[in-house]
Design a protein around this motif. Structure first.
Motif, short mmCIF file in Angstrom:
data_model
loop_
_atom_site.label_atom_id
_atom_site.label_comp_id
_atom_site.label_asym_id
_atom_site.label_seq_id
_atom_site.Cartn_x
_atom_site.Cartn_y
_atom_site.Cartn_z
N UNK A 78 -5.35 -17.99 -11.68
CA UNK A 78 -3.87 -17.71 -11.45
C UNK A 78 -4.47 -16.39 -11.47
N UNK A 79 -5.29 -15.17 -12.60
CA UNK A 79 -5.58 -14.41 -11.75
C UNK A 79 -5.62 -13.86 -10.37
N UNK A 80 -6.78 -14.72 -9.47
CA UNK A 80 -7.11 -14.69 -8.22
C UNK A 80 -5.68 -14.44 -7.36
N UNK A 81 -4.64 -15.83 -7.99
CA UNK A 81 -3.42 -15.56 -7.14
C UNK A 81 -2.15 -14.64 -7.36
N UNK A 82 -2.46 -13.46 -8.69
CA UNK A 82 -2.22 -12.34 -8.44
C UNK A 82 -2.91 -11.70 -7.93
N UNK A 83 -4.09 -11.55 -8.06
CA UNK A 83 -4.71 -10.71 -7.40
C UNK A 83 -4.04 -10.57 -5.61
N UNK A 84 -4.53 -11.85 -4.81
CA UNK A 84 -3.85 -11.47 -3.59
C UNK A 84 -2.21 -11.00 -3.16
N UNK A 85 -1.92 -11.23 -4.68
CA UNK A 85 -0.84 -10.80 -4.43
C UNK A 85 -0.28 -9.15 -4.57
N UNK A 86 -0.76 -9.42 -5.30
CA UNK A 86 -1.51 -7.65 -4.87
C UNK A 86 -1.75 -6.54 -4.07
N UNK A 87 -2.79 -6.71 -3.62
CA UNK A 87 -3.26 -6.75 -2.56
C UNK A 87 -2.33 -6.44 -1.13
N UNK A 88 -1.95 -7.41 -1.54
CA UNK A 88 -0.51 -7.68 -0.29
C UNK A 88 -0.29 -6.53 0.13
N UNK A 89 0.81 -6.57 -1.23
CA UNK A 89 1.64 -5.84 -1.81
C UNK A 89 1.02 -4.34 -1.12
N UNK A 90 0.24 -3.83 -1.63
CA UNK A 90 -0.54 -2.65 -2.14
C UNK A 90 -0.81 -2.79 -0.53
N UNK A 91 -1.18 -2.92 0.44
CA UNK A 91 -1.78 -2.63 1.53
C UNK A 91 -0.20 -2.46 2.83
N UNK A 92 -0.32 -3.79 2.56
CA UNK A 92 1.41 -3.50 3.09
C UNK A 92 2.68 -2.45 2.94
N UNK A 93 2.47 -1.86 1.80
CA UNK A 93 3.14 -0.72 1.78
C UNK A 93 2.79 0.34 1.40
N UNK A 94 0.94 0.30 1.84
CA UNK A 94 0.08 1.78 2.42
C UNK A 94 0.27 1.59 4.06
N UNK A 95 0.46 0.59 4.23
CA UNK A 95 0.66 0.56 5.81
C UNK A 95 2.28 1.03 6.17
N UNK A 96 2.89 1.14 5.84
CA UNK A 96 4.85 0.89 5.75
C UNK A 96 4.45 2.53 5.59
N UNK A 97 4.09 3.58 4.38
CA UNK A 97 4.34 4.69 3.88
C UNK A 97 3.44 5.22 5.38
#
Length: 127
Positions: free
Chosen positions: A42-61
Motif C-alpha cells: 500500500x505504500x507503493x500504491x501511495x507512491x504511485x499516486x503521489x508521483x503521478x499527482x506531483x508530475x501532472x501538477x508540475x506539468x500543468x503549472x
C-alpha cells in the motif's frame, strides 16, 4: 505500456520488483512478519499516486507559465467502515489562491487518480 515483474523466494516477504531498468524492494513491516526491507504494497500504491499527482501538477503549472516553487503531496491510506480511503493534501508554494484551487481541481483528474477511482480489471493467468 507499463510492465513490471515481482519475484519472491524464501526470504519471507521480501519481494524484488523490476520496472524496466529500475529495481525496487518491497516488504512487510516487522510487526507483520517482514524485515521492513522496503515499502509495503500500500505504500507503493501511495507512491504511485503521489508521483503521478506531483508530475501532472508540475506539468500543468509549467504549461501555464505559473511560478510554482514547490509542491508536496501528502498521502494517507485509511481503512474506514465504508471501505478504504486516501487522504491527499497538497502543499503548494509560489502560487496565488486561484492557481492553487485550479491545481486541486487538476489533482482530481490525474491518470492514477482516475484509475483508482474507476477501478481496473485484472486478468490472471498461469504460465
Amino acid at each position: 505500456m507499463a510492465h513490471g515483474i515481482a519475484r519472491i523466494g524464501r526470504d519471507r516477504f521480501r519481494t524484488h520488483i523490476e520496472l524496466g531498468s529500475h529495481h525496487l524492494i518491497a516488504d512487510e513491516p516487522e510487526v507483520l512478519g517482514g524485515a521492513h526491507a522496503g515499502p509495503a504494497p500500500y505504500d507503493l500504491l501511495l507512491a504511485s499516486l503521489g508521483a503521478c499527482t506531483a508530475i501532472t501538477l508540475r506539468m500543468y503549472a509549467d504549461r501555464k507559465g505559473w511560478p510554482l516553487e514547490s509542491l508536496e503531496v501528502d498521502l494517507q491510506w485509511r481503512q474506514e467502515e465504508d471501505g478504504p480511503r486516501v487522504i491527499r493534501t497538497l502543499r503548494v508554494v509560489g502560487l496565488d489562491d486561484a492557481q492553487r484551487d485550479r491545481l486541486a481541481e487538476i489533482a482530481e483528474r490525474t491518470p492514477v487518480t482516475l484509475t483508482l477511482l474507476g477501478g481496473v480489471s485484472i486478468d490472471t493467468y498461469l504460465s
